[in-house]
Design a protein around this motif. Structure first.
Motif, PDB file in Angstrom:
ATOM      1  N   ASP A  20       0.837  -1.199   0.000  1.00 53.84           N
ATOM      2  CA  ASP A  20       0.000   0.000   0.000  1.00 53.84           C
ATOM      3  C   ASP A  20       0.876   1.254   0.000  1.00 53.84           C
ATOM      4  O   ASP A  20       1.997   1.239   0.487  1.00 53.84           O
ATOM      5  CB  ASP A  20      -0.906  -0.025   1.242  1.00 53.84           C
ATOM      6  N   GLY A  21       0.325   2.333  -0.572  1.00 53.86           N
ATOM      7  CA  GLY A  21       1.013   3.620  -0.505  1.00 53.86           C
ATOM      8  C   GLY A  21       1.580   4.110  -1.827  1.00 53.86           C
ATOM      9  O   GLY A  21       2.309   5.106  -1.851  1.00 53.86           O
ATOM     10  N   ARG A  24       0.318   7.729  -2.415  1.00 50.61           N
ATOM     11  CA  ARG A  24       0.961   8.715  -1.543  1.00 50.61           C
ATOM     12  C   ARG A  24       2.432   8.901  -1.914  1.00 50.61           C
ATOM     13  O   ARG A  24       2.974   9.995  -1.829  1.00 50.61           O
ATOM     14  CB  ARG A  24       0.811   8.284  -0.067  1.00 50.61           C
ATOM     15  N   ARG A  71     -12.249   2.732  -7.931  1.00 48.56           N
ATOM     16  CA  ARG A  71     -11.376   3.849  -8.344  1.00 48.56           C
ATOM     17  C   ARG A  71     -11.761   4.337  -9.731  1.00 48.56           C
ATOM     18  O   ARG A  71     -12.552   3.707 -10.422  1.00 48.56           O
ATOM     19  CB  ARG A  71      -9.921   3.387  -8.296  1.00 48.56           C
TER      20      ARG A  71
HETATM   21 MG    MG Z   1      -4.090   2.442  -0.546  1.00 53.76          MG
END
Ligand code: MG
Ligand code: IPE
Ligand code: IPE
Length: 246
Positions: A20-21, A24, A71
């Protein structure tokens, strides 16, 4: 700290990662989300190589959840294209390195060409044994369990299975992960601390490790730190810790 400093019997055999990430990471580096996903895909290779170096034979990565369809169509189609390119590009590498690739999840909802690429990759790498790399694509733990129940119910209806025969082991054989041991260690990156519908059945007794690193920044050293942390834990499986001999 090196992998050789850890007693071999304290090493995990199967590591599952919620990578995850990516979004970001892109934001932090002034890039597009897509570039974050590309960097994330590249990092799967890096971490796969580290798994081989550390001698850990099973790696399962969460690439696309049953919820990720929410999404934008732009992001979803980029991710689907990325998975296709990954499968097209990495076969020779997988064969050279000894990597067996599998996919778990409901592939019936993926495009025909992606399904073909998955089938071919699974077929062509099936004799590889150094690393079992499994991608969870259109995967949801609840969805997997429901599909397994449906198949078991079909078998009952056809008289192949008696309801009394359905115990935990028999049920596990209906899951997408039927060929894999349960994960010993589950790692989630990017400081989120939740399971997000990953391997609900299989993580029953796994050790959890949460890393603050965003997935594209997660390094082999970070993986080693997670393994080291795992090695220091006492797994009880509901029983008692063995008394240390005086
Ligand atoms: Mg995520
Ligand atoms: C993980 O990165 C990859 C997928 C879920 C496909 P994210 O895209 O979830 O990244 P963040 O959580 O927005 O940073
Ligand atoms: C989990 O990440 C799914 C994958 C890594 C593929 P998400 O980013 O989709 O999870 P939530 O929405 O933060 O729980």
């Amino acid at each position: 700290m090196q992998i050789a400093d850890i007693q071999p019997e304290r090493l995990p055999r199967h590591i599952a990662i919620i990578l995850d990430g990516n979004g970001r990471w892109a934001k932090k580096n002034g890039k597009l989300r897509q570039q974050g996903h590309k960097a994330g895909a590249d990092n799967i290779e890096v971490i796969g190589d580290a798994m081989i170096e550390y001698g850990i034979p099973f790696l399962t990565v969460y690439a696309f959840s049953t919820e990720n369809w929410k999404r934008s169509t732009e992001e979803v189609s980029y991710l689907m294209g990325l998975m296709k390119r990954y499968l097209m590009k990495n076969k020779q590498d997988a064969l050279r390195k000894g990597i067996r690739i599998r996919v778990i999840g409901d592939r019936s909802k993926l495009s025909d060409d992606l399904q073909v690429l998955i089938r071919e990759m699974e077929r062509d790498t099936k004799d590889m044994t150094r690393l079992n790399l499994t991608f969870a694509i259109n995967y949801g733990g609840r969805d997997e369990i429901v599909r397994a129940v449906r198949r078991a119910a079909q078998d009952v209806k056809q008289g192949i299975l008696a309801p009394e025969q359905l115990d935990e082991a028999a049920f596990s054989a209906y899951l997408d992960t039927c060929e894999l041991p349960d994960p010993d260690l589950m790692i989630r990156t990017s400081a989120e601390q939740r399971i997000s519908n990953f391997l609900l059945w299989q993580l029953a007794y796994s050790e959890f490790y949460f890393s603050d690193r965003l997935w594209p920044d997660f390094t082999p050293e970070d993986l080693l730190a997670a393994i080291q942390d795992y090695a220091s834990r006492e797994r009880r499986f509901g029983g008692r810790v063995k008394e240390a001999k005086a």
